[in-house]
Design an enzyme around this catalytic site. Structure first.
Site, short mmCIF file in Angstrom:
data_model
loop_
_atom_site.label_atom_id
_atom_site.label_comp_id
_atom_site.label_asym_id
_atom_site.label_seq_id
_atom_site.Cartn_x
_atom_site.Cartn_y
_atom_site.Cartn_z
N HIS A 1 32.99 39.11 35.93
CA HIS A 1 33.41 39.98 37.03
C HIS A 1 34.65 40.77 36.67
O HIS A 1 35.44 40.38 35.80
CB HIS A 1 33.66 39.16 38.31
CG HIS A 1 34.81 38.21 38.21
ND1 HIS A 1 35.99 38.37 38.90
CD2 HIS A 1 34.97 37.09 37.48
CE1 HIS A 1 36.80 37.38 38.62
NE2 HIS A 1 36.23 36.59 37.76
N TYR B 1 46.66 47.32 43.04
CA TYR B 1 47.83 46.42 43.02
C TYR B 1 47.90 45.62 41.72
O TYR B 1 48.93 45.03 41.41
CB TYR B 1 47.78 45.47 44.23
CG TYR B 1 47.09 44.14 44.01
CD1 TYR B 1 45.71 44.04 43.95
CD2 TYR B 1 47.83 42.97 43.85
CE1 TYR B 1 45.08 42.83 43.74
CE2 TYR B 1 47.21 41.74 43.64
CZ TYR B 1 45.83 41.68 43.58
OH TYR B 1 45.21 40.47 43.36
N ARG B 2 46.83 45.62 40.95
CA ARG B 2 46.74 44.75 39.78
C ARG B 2 45.47 45.16 39.06
O ARG B 2 44.53 45.63 39.70
CB ARG B 2 46.59 43.32 40.29
CG ARG B 2 46.52 42.22 39.26
CD ARG B 2 46.32 40.91 39.99
NE ARG B 2 46.40 39.77 39.09
CZ ARG B 2 46.18 38.51 39.47
NH1 ARG B 2 45.86 38.24 40.71
NH2 ARG B 2 46.28 37.52 38.61
N ASP C 1 42.84 31.24 45.23
CA ASP C 1 41.46 30.80 45.48
C ASP C 1 41.05 29.66 44.55
O ASP C 1 40.36 28.74 44.95
CB ASP C 1 40.49 31.96 45.24
CG ASP C 1 40.72 33.10 46.21
OD1 ASP C 1 40.38 32.95 47.38
OD2 ASP C 1 41.25 34.14 45.78
N TYR D 1 40.83 40.05 35.01
CA TYR D 1 41.91 40.95 34.63
C TYR D 1 42.14 40.95 33.12
O TYR D 1 43.15 41.46 32.64
CB TYR D 1 43.20 40.58 35.36
CG TYR D 1 43.05 40.65 36.87
CD1 TYR D 1 42.88 41.89 37.50
CD2 TYR D 1 43.05 39.51 37.66
CE1 TYR D 1 42.72 41.97 38.88
CE2 TYR D 1 42.90 39.59 39.03
CZ TYR D 1 42.73 40.83 39.63
OH TYR D 1 42.58 40.90 41.00
#
Ligand code: ADP
Length: 602
Positions: free
Chosen positions: A448, A529-530, A209, A147
């Site tokens: 990623h 959502y993000r 996670d 992010y």
């Protein structure tokens, strides 16, 4: 193999380093580190665009302003970002930039990093930023990987690294099952603190996670965990926030001097202000209360596999009623075999060396040779409570799942200790782990970025999103790795694109693919959502009902709370007045450029 200096150093540990690994995970972290550096070929680039100075202030004035801050905080707590941009890895992450950058490395970088040691010092930093009109960007741990990591949205922002010096666990209340933490408390650290106090059998934390993120950073960005508590923002209670003006507030019961319910009742009296401090740029959270879960008196992890891609729809229609009625008690994951295989931590070249998506036959044959066996989808869940209560729920789940032809229940006793299943098992009972990111080794220099739309837990929605994701991701030349994360009444589809951050073409293709996914999903009625810093403007734009009424409201709040626009400009697509209309938004058209043309006067 890379020759980066960090490749040969040992993994930092708690409690020596606030962001370190707990001793029980040290060996695993060392292995993870080895695997990361084994796949690294990217050269350490020399800095290209120094010095980094934010727009709106002259270089000399900026350097003088930094001197002034050194006098206030101590010279050792202000660092200029003029060194090589080391990417490190999960446990030794940078705080100056995104270690998984999808843009040119020099785009989203900080000019300097400061380390306040108290709420008062955060206030000082904020007042300093207002005085000199310097953008600042707060991070707690800076591990928001996928992010944007620790990177600021506006190039040259001064990063406020809260975690290094503000990492106290201020309270653990074993009667009320709550805690109060500062920004630098990771899930690892919170778990270690429970163990040290002999409370880990008594109360559980809800870890994501990976346990290296901070409890505050994860909650304010609305991350999830995998016990029945799951939704971190919903589980927090009470904030202390430094506003962009430098004032400090406590929300909920925290506003009533001397009360003892701050972590018990989030609302207090009056408007519930907390919401504006998550996924925003309206304040810096310096303390947060979090609820902890009582040990439910037993648990049993389970795993089912399903043979065909097309089983997804029927599976979701089975999951929905069971999840809403709490037979499925935790945020569970339905993972596709591609991600299952990648989670084994081996590079994709182990299985396939041609360009383009890995053929299904190869994928399935590889899965067939693993302890889990051939499958298209895997469901990871956990039943909680004493055996007799679990038995009832597990029997119901079993009979429902077996309605899908070819459904298989995997016997955990057949799975070796390093199997991914056990990592999910630990996380679902509140024990932080470090295994999750193994799938990033799929690509060399693996990085990623995620596409994560929200939808109902319905077969029809799952099938539409699966089709969209598969078509777009494979057309872009990547392997499609979907996982559905099932909340209570909704699910997020998480499509991780694993790209080679040492390869400009790979980065460009990944970003273009994400932009396509976001636009097409929005046209179908799905929103994320993000998201990552580079997609925030685009995604904020998709939430445009009634001529962008919500963003207009956010801008009004921003201008009222932060008239000088110093706090995290552009985060979540919210631009302060001084930046608006100057081309700061990142869109498909702006390409890889993150900056606009100047800023307006105060
Ligand atoms: P993590 O703690 O999981 O590593 P980060 O520190 O990277 O997460 O923060 C995630 C995002 O949330 C960042 O973009 C950051 O701006 C925002 N954020 C983190 N901590 C705070 C805070 N204490 N106050 C306000 N915003 C924060």
């Amino acid at each position: 193999m890379s020759f980066s200096p960090e490749a040969n150093s040992d993994v930092p540990t708690l409690p020596k380093v606030h962001s370190g690994i707990p001793p029980y995970l040290l060996d695993k972290a060392r292995e993870a580190k080895q695997d990361v550096f084994a796949g690294r070929t990217k050269a350490q680039n020399a800095r290209q665009r120094l010095p980094v100075v934010p727009q709106g202030i002259e270089r000399d004035d900026f350097l003088k302003a930094l001197d002034e801050l050194r006098e206030q905080l101590g010279a050792e707590h202000v660092e200029v970002n003029n060194k090589p941009l080391r990417d490190g890895w999960y446990m030794e992450h940078p705080n100056t930039h995104d270690m998984m950058t999808i843009l040119d490395e020099e785009e989203l970088v900080a000019s300097a990093v400061v380390f306040p040691g108290s709420t008062q010092e955060v206030q000082q930093v904020v007042r300093w930023a207002n005085k000199h009109l310097i953008p600042i960007f707060p991070i707690s741990m800076g591990r928001n990987l996928g992010y944007g990591g620790a990177a600021p949205r506006v190039r040259g922002s001064v990063t406020v690294d809260l975690g290094r010096r503000m990492n106290a666990i201020l309270d653990i209340n074993a009667e009320d099952y709550t805690c109060l933490v500062e920004p630098g408390v990771s899930y690892y650290a919170l778990y270690e603190a429970l163990k040290a106090r002999g409370l880990d059998e008594h109360m559980w934390i809800d870890t994501p996670d990976l346990g290296g993120g901070s409890v505050i950073g994860n909650a304010v960005d609305r991350g999830v965990g995998y016990t029945p508590y799951g939704d971190h923002w919903a589980c927090h209670a009470g904030l202390e926030v430094v506003l962009p003006s430098g004032e400090v507030i406590r929300t909920g019961m925290g506003a009533l001097p001397g009360n003892n319910s701050w972590q018990l009742f989030p609302y207090g009296f009056g408007p519930f202000s907390d919401g504006i401090f998550s996924q925003s740029n309206f304040g810096i959270v310096t303390q947060m209360g979090m609820t902890l879960m009582p040990n439910p008196g037993g648990y049993e992890a389970f795993m089912y596999t399903f043979p065909n891609d097309e089983d997804l729809g029927p599976l979701m229609d089975i999951i929905r009623p069971l999840r809403i009625s709490n037979i499925f008690e935790n945020v569970a994951q339905v993972r596709h075999v591609t991600q299952g295989l990648a989670s084994r931590g081996l590079p994709r070249s182990t299985y396939y060396t041609s360009p383009g998506p890995i053929p299904s036959s190869i994928l399935r044959a590889a899965a067939a040779s693993t302890p889990v066996g051939d499958h298209a989808w895997a469901y990871y869940g956990m039943a909680y409570g004493p055996a007799h209560i679990r038995a009832h729920k597990l029997a119901l789940i079993d009979s429902e799942f077996r309605r899908v032809p070819g459904a298989r229940k995997i016997d955990p006793s057949t799975l070796p200790p390093d199997e991914y299943f056990w990592s999910r098992e630990r996380v679902a009972r509140g024990v932080p782990d470090i295994q999750e990111l193994a799938w990033v080794n799929w690509a060399p220099n693996g990085a990623h970025i995620a596409f994560s739309p929200v939808s109902p837990i319905r077969g029809a929605d799952a099938a539409r999103l699966f089709e969209l994701g598969k078509r777009r991701v494979e057309a872009a030349g990547f392997d499609f790795m979907p996982a559905f994360v099932v909340g209570l009444r909704e699910m997020h589809l998480i499509v991780e694109i694993v790209f080679d951050r040492g390869d400009v073409g790979s980065k460009k293709a990944a970003l273009a693919c994400l932009r396509d996914l976001v636009d097409e999903a929005a046209a179908m009625g799905y929103g994320e959502y993000r998201t990552h810093l580079v997609l925030m403007d685009q995604i904020a734009g998709t939430y445009g009902w009634n001529d962008g009424a919500l963003m207009k409201f956010n801008e009004k709040l921003k201008d009222a709370l932060d008239p000088n626009g110093i706090l995290a400009p552009g985060r979540c697509g919210i631009w302060p007045k001084r930046y608006r209309g100057r081309g700061w938004e990142m869109t498909r058209e702006s390409g890889g450029r993150s900056e606009g043309d100047g800023v307006g006067p105060a």
